[in-house]
Design an enzyme around this catalytic site. Structure first.
Site: not given
Ligand SMILES: Cc1cc2nc3c(=O)[nH]c(=O)nc-3n(C[C@H](O)[C@H](O)[C@H](O)COP(=O)(O)OP(=O)(O)OC[C@H]3O[C@@H](n4cnc5c(N)ncnc54)[C@H](O)[C@@H]3O)c2cc1C
Length: 386
Positions: A129, A364
């Site tokens: 998530a 973000e």
């Molecule tokens: C280098 C790095 C540093 C990070 N640092 C932090 C941190 O310090 N703390 C922290 O908590 N997180 C951190 N993150 C996590 C980051 O916030 C998440 O990767 C991001 O919120 C996306 O979540 P996910 O990777 O689970 O992708 P998912 O939510 O699984 O999304 C996958 C794809 O589906 C699309 N998608 C999902 N839901 C929808 C929707 N409702 N409508 C349309 N499209 C959708 C997304 O746009 C994306 O293209 C970091 C990530 C990286 C890569």
């Protein structure tokens, strides 16, 4: 309407610029490739008080206005975006604690966070998530005077330095809607059962750690429940969101500016067919587009920052984050093209800028998700375009 920074902002930007040019630019390429932690640069940022930019003055911070906050991230990302990441997560967590913490929590943590004696980050994302935060599985069950926390967090920036790490949990996993059962716990680094289990290998953003964190029957004292009341976790997290988007927009402007600077300099020095390549119209088209986009992105980032100063700013901050991050990516790709084969070489700066730029469209809120956020705000009439 005034498109200039005020006197204080200009002076502040000049100090930042000097710091970045002296301390960050000369080492960024080598250290990033080596995955070396930038300890000396972090010390420099501490000395400048930058760990306190979102901490209120009464707790020892600088309490910057949002435009000055943006300048910090723009200038640092121009040197090395990963460094801006270290400061970004810390600053957003500080802001969340300052806005949402109990008085006791603020007194316990903020003065040390303001100096950088303590550092922090944000633990939201999980293996299953990210965007859908209401789908997290980390639970916190109250047992006597402490919560027993179980779950895994992914991608956590600053995980190895955060003390405390604010962690989003479900204190009532049965609640509907789910957010009503969510809370934030301030997890101290020495909590038994709290372990940073691995560094996630990644394309860029090297040197700055991105970690998996496991909470295995971790006992967190009840007094570490942010704000002291369960069920407000999502609101706590969202309270820092607009500053978070300004932070990413500003970092993107820094990356784009650097890519543009590198492209202009290279085009004037590289010769082909007897002239500098900047004489060729195809190169000029790129430079003209880059200059236009970088300047437009900067104005959008500052406009969004100013909107935050005036109040709620979902629309302007969302639009700025989308636009600026896309300009960063486009500009870094064009800068690589201007460099020809050398653009693909790790001996030049531009390939790092490209790797950094991609991340700006993810953090973000992914740009696709943000587009829907902006659209909903427009449809509700909260964001007016025009
Ligand atoms: C280098 C790095 C540093 C990070 N640092 C932090 C941190 O310090 N703390 C922290 O908590 N997180 C951190 N993150 C996590 C980051 O916030 C998440 O990767 C991001 O919120 C996306 O979540 P996910 O990777 O689970 O992708 P998912 O939510 O699984 O999304 C996958 C794809 O589906 C699309 N998608 C999902 N839901 C929808 C929707 N409702 N409508 C349309 N499209 C959708 C997304 O746009 C994306 O293209 C970091 C990530 C990286 C890569």
């Amino acid at each position: 309407m005034d498109f200039q920074l005020d006197e204080d902002q200009t002076a502040f930007r000049d100090v930042l610029r000097e710091f970045v040019d002296k301390e960050v630019v000369p080492v960024a390429r080598e250290w990033e490739h080596a995955g070396r932690y930038p300890t000396e640069i972090v010390q420099g940022m501490k000395d400048m008080g930058l760990f306190g930019i979102t901490v209120p003055e009464e707790y020892g911070g600088l309490d910057l206005d949002p435009v000055s906050f943006a300048l910090v991230f723009e200038e640092i990302a121009r040197g090395w975006m990963g460094i801006a990441g270290i400061l970004g997560s810390h600053s957003l967590a500080c802001r969340m604690i300052a806005m949402r913490g109990t008085e006791e929590q603020k007194r316990r943590y903020l003065p040390d966070l303001a100096t950088g004696a303590r550092r922090t980050g944000i633990g939201l994302t999980e293996p299953d998530a990210g965007t859908d935060l209401q789908g997290i599985r980390t639970t916190a069950r109250l047992d006597g005077n402490s919560y027993v926390v179980n779950g895994t967090k992914m991608w956590i920036t600053n995980a190895r330095y955060a003390d405390p790490l604010p962690v989003l949990v479900k204190t009532d996993p049965t609640a509907t809607p789910a957010h009503k059962g969510m809370s934030v716990l301030l997890v101290d680094a020495d909590t038994p059962g709290f372990t940073v289990t691995k560094d996630i290998p990644k394309l860029g953003y090297k040197g700055t750690e991105s970690c998996e964190v496991v909470l295995d029957n971790a006992r967190v004292p009840r007094e570490n429940l942010l704000g002291g009341v369960e069920g407000h976790g999502m609101q706590h997290v969202l309270s820092a969101l607009e500053w978070g988007r300004v932070n990413i927009a500003a970092r993107s402007v820094g990356i784009a500016q650097r890519a543009y600077d590198e492209a202009v300099a290279y085009s004037q020095q590289r010769k082909a067919f007897g002239s500098p390549i900047s004489d060729f119209q195809a190169i000029q088209l790129k430079l003209g587009t880059m200059a236009t986009n970088v300047q437009a992105a900067r104005l959008m980032a500052y406009y969004a920052a100013d909107a935050v100063r005036r109040g709620r700013a979902d629309g302007p901050t969302g639009m700025a984050k989308i636009f600026c991050s896309e300009v960063a990516l486009e500009t870094s790709i064009d800068a690589m093209k201007v460099h020809g084969g050398y653009g693909y070489s790790t001996e030049y700066e531009v390939e790092r800028l490209y790797r950094d730029a991609i991340l700006m469209s993810i953090g973000e809120g992914t740009n696709d998700v943000l587009r829907t956020v902006v659209a909903k705000s427009v449809i509700r009439g909260e964001t007016v375009v025009g």
